[in-house]
Write a protein that holds these residues in place. Structure first.
Motif, short mmCIF file in Angstrom:
data_model
loop_
_atom_site.label_atom_id
_atom_site.label_comp_id
_atom_site.label_asym_id
_atom_site.label_seq_id
_atom_site.Cartn_x
_atom_site.Cartn_y
_atom_site.Cartn_z
N THR A 37 0.86 -1.18 0.00
CA THR A 37 0.00 0.00 0.00
C THR A 37 0.90 1.24 0.00
N ALA A 38 0.28 2.40 -0.15
CA ALA A 38 1.06 3.64 -0.19
C ALA A 38 0.99 4.38 1.14
N SER A 39 0.50 3.69 2.21
CA SER A 39 0.23 4.42 3.46
C SER A 39 1.42 5.18 4.04
N MET A 40 2.64 4.70 3.79
CA MET A 40 3.79 5.43 4.36
C MET A 40 4.72 5.95 3.26
N ASN A 41 4.12 6.21 2.12
CA ASN A 41 4.90 6.73 1.00
C ASN A 41 5.55 8.06 1.41
N GLY A 42 6.85 8.19 1.18
CA GLY A 42 7.53 9.45 1.52
C GLY A 42 7.98 9.52 2.97
N GLU A 43 7.67 8.50 3.76
CA GLU A 43 8.08 8.50 5.17
C GLU A 43 9.25 7.54 5.37
N THR A 44 9.97 7.74 6.47
CA THR A 44 11.14 6.90 6.75
C THR A 44 10.96 6.17 8.07
N VAL A 45 11.35 4.91 8.07
CA VAL A 45 11.38 4.11 9.31
C VAL A 45 12.84 3.77 9.59
N VAL A 46 13.30 4.10 10.80
CA VAL A 46 14.65 3.71 11.20
C VAL A 46 14.56 2.51 12.12
N ASN A 47 15.23 1.43 11.75
CA ASN A 47 15.35 0.24 12.61
C ASN A 47 16.65 0.37 13.38
N LEU A 48 16.57 0.72 14.65
CA LEU A 48 17.78 0.89 15.47
C LEU A 48 17.90 -0.34 16.36
N PHE A 49 18.76 -1.27 15.96
CA PHE A 49 18.85 -2.57 16.66
C PHE A 49 20.19 -2.71 17.37
N LYS A 65 8.40 -1.66 4.17
CA LYS A 65 8.49 -1.58 2.70
C LYS A 65 7.15 -1.87 2.05
N ARG A 66 6.37 -2.79 2.64
CA ARG A 66 5.03 -3.06 2.09
C ARG A 66 4.12 -1.82 2.21
N LEU A 67 4.47 -0.94 3.17
CA LEU A 67 3.67 0.29 3.31
C LEU A 67 4.31 1.43 2.51
N SER A 68 5.32 1.10 1.70
CA SER A 68 6.02 2.06 0.84
C SER A 68 6.90 3.05 1.59
N ALA A 286 5.03 -15.58 9.83
CA ALA A 286 4.30 -15.01 8.68
C ALA A 286 3.35 -13.90 9.14
N TYR A 287 2.62 -14.15 10.22
CA TYR A 287 1.65 -13.18 10.70
C TYR A 287 2.34 -11.93 11.29
N GLY A 288 3.60 -12.13 11.73
CA GLY A 288 4.35 -11.01 12.31
C GLY A 288 4.46 -9.83 11.37
N VAL A 289 4.60 -10.09 10.08
CA VAL A 289 4.70 -8.98 9.11
C VAL A 289 3.39 -8.19 9.10
N SER A 290 2.26 -8.89 9.14
CA SER A 290 0.95 -8.21 9.12
C SER A 290 0.77 -7.35 10.36
N VAL A 291 1.17 -7.89 11.51
CA VAL A 291 1.02 -7.13 12.76
C VAL A 291 1.88 -5.87 12.71
N ARG A 292 3.09 -6.03 12.21
CA ARG A 292 3.99 -4.85 12.19
C ARG A 292 3.51 -3.83 11.16
N MET A 293 2.93 -4.30 10.07
CA MET A 293 2.31 -3.35 9.12
C MET A 293 1.19 -2.59 9.83
N ALA A 294 0.36 -3.31 10.56
CA ALA A 294 -0.78 -2.67 11.23
C ALA A 294 -0.31 -1.64 12.25
N VAL A 295 0.77 -1.97 12.97
CA VAL A 295 1.29 -1.05 13.99
C VAL A 295 1.88 0.20 13.33
N LEU A 296 2.71 -0.01 12.29
CA LEU A 296 3.37 1.13 11.63
C LEU A 296 2.33 2.04 10.98
N GLU A 297 1.35 1.44 10.34
CA GLU A 297 0.30 2.19 9.66
C GLU A 297 -0.45 3.08 10.67
#
Ligand code: ASP
Length: 304
Positions: A37-49, A65-68, A286-297
């Motif tokens: 989806t384009a929900s985060m198009n133009g936005e940046t996510v920093v993974n600080l691990f 990346k799935r949220l663009s 597999a479901y973890g990606v969906s949850v993280r998309m939902a949280v980031l969105e």
């Protein structure tokens, strides 16, 4: 929730309605195959691990990346923490580059709560010491719902190093909030004192804890958080607390078996179970990606 939305720091303070809304959205994303989806198009996510991670870091990266969103990964070995910079300074410098979200994994309990009020970006706690790992608990609840249709009223047994496990803590908060009967089982030395106050039943033997359980969640011994002396040996641990096909017979006939990873095969969980028909371990991933998309969105729309 009162006050500004700082991000997702833990499950303890997450209202049940928000938890359920995240899982409902994650279900829809999962059903769509986590469609881009384009929900985060133009936005940046920093993974600080600042601690090792395979699943969580990759999962957040794929989700973003799935949220663009554009994703930047910073890991401890390549960060200026090696040169003596404090976590707060690192976080504020990264924040000055205007990411929408900072996803933080850190070895110290409370690290995400510490930086969140000092940065403009929303902060997601991707595991802090032995405190919380909220997205793991959310993906675990979502996986249980997918397999069992509900969480409420289920008997769920968490077996392993409860004392040092942020996964155990976040899951206890999430599962008790949703009305599950939660049991924890560990050698006494690995059971936090007063754990019953969190609304669980504690066992220092695995068989009675497994009796009739509909969900069995197995956890790794967090040896990196132990200074020795908690268990006589891995062999003894495995003999008395390892989950295997034999002791699993006590569980409900339709019981599912979960593990957040990384798994130490043959220690806390026998391979025959990890790879057997009750195992939903890869479904969790597999479901973890969906949850993280939902949280980031959700966090991205809160910044908009
Ligand atoms: N991956 C989980 C965590 O980061 C569980 C574990 O490491 O045992 O807490």
């Amino acid at each position: 929730m009162s006050g500004p939305l700082l991000g997702l720091l833990g499950v303890e303070a997450l209202p049940l309605a928000q938890l359920v809304a995240i899982l409902d959205r994650a279900d829809a994303l999962y059903a769509s195959g986590n469609k881009k989806t384009a929900s985060m198009n133009g936005e940046t996510v920093v993974n600080l691990f600042m601690e090792p991670s395979t699943r969580t870091r990759t999962s957040f990266e794929i989700a973003a990346k799935r949220l663009s969103a554009d994703v930047v990964n910073v890991s401890e070995s390549f960060s200026s923490a090696k040169k003596g910079e404090t976590l707060l300074d690192t976080a504020r410098n990264l924040d000055a580059m205007r990411p929408a979200v900072i996803v933080l994994r850190h070895g110290s309990s409370g690290a995400a709560n510490m930086i969140a009020p000092h940065v403009r970006a929303r902060v997601v706690n991707a595991g802090d010491g032995q405190h919380e790992h909220p997205t793991q608990a959310l993906l675990d609840s979502g996986t249980i719902r997918r397999h069992k249709g509900r969480v409420e009223g289920l008997t769920i047994t968490i077996v392993g190093d409860i004392l040092h496990s942020r996964v155990a803590r976040s899951n206890i908060f999430a599962l008790v909030k949703q009305g599950a009967n939660v049991r924890v089982a560990a050698p006494r030395s690995l059971l936090p004192r007063g754990v019953e106050a969190l609304g669980v039943t504690a066992f220092d033997r695995v068989e009675p804890a497994l009796a009739g359980a509909e969900v069995v969640m197995v956890l790794r011994l967090q040896q990196e958080r132990m200074n020795g002396g908690y268990i006589p040996s891995l062999r003894d641990y495995s003999r008395f607390f390892g989950v295997n096909a034999h002791n699993l017979r006590a569980a409900h006939p339709d019981a599912i078996v979960m593990h957040p990873g990384p798994m130490n095969r043959g220690v806390e969980l026998a391979s025959e179970v990890a790879d057997g028909p009750r195992s939903v371990i890869l479904d969790q991933v597999a479901y973890g990606v969906s949850v993280r998309m939902a949280v980031l969105e959700r966090l991205a729309s809160a910044t908009a």
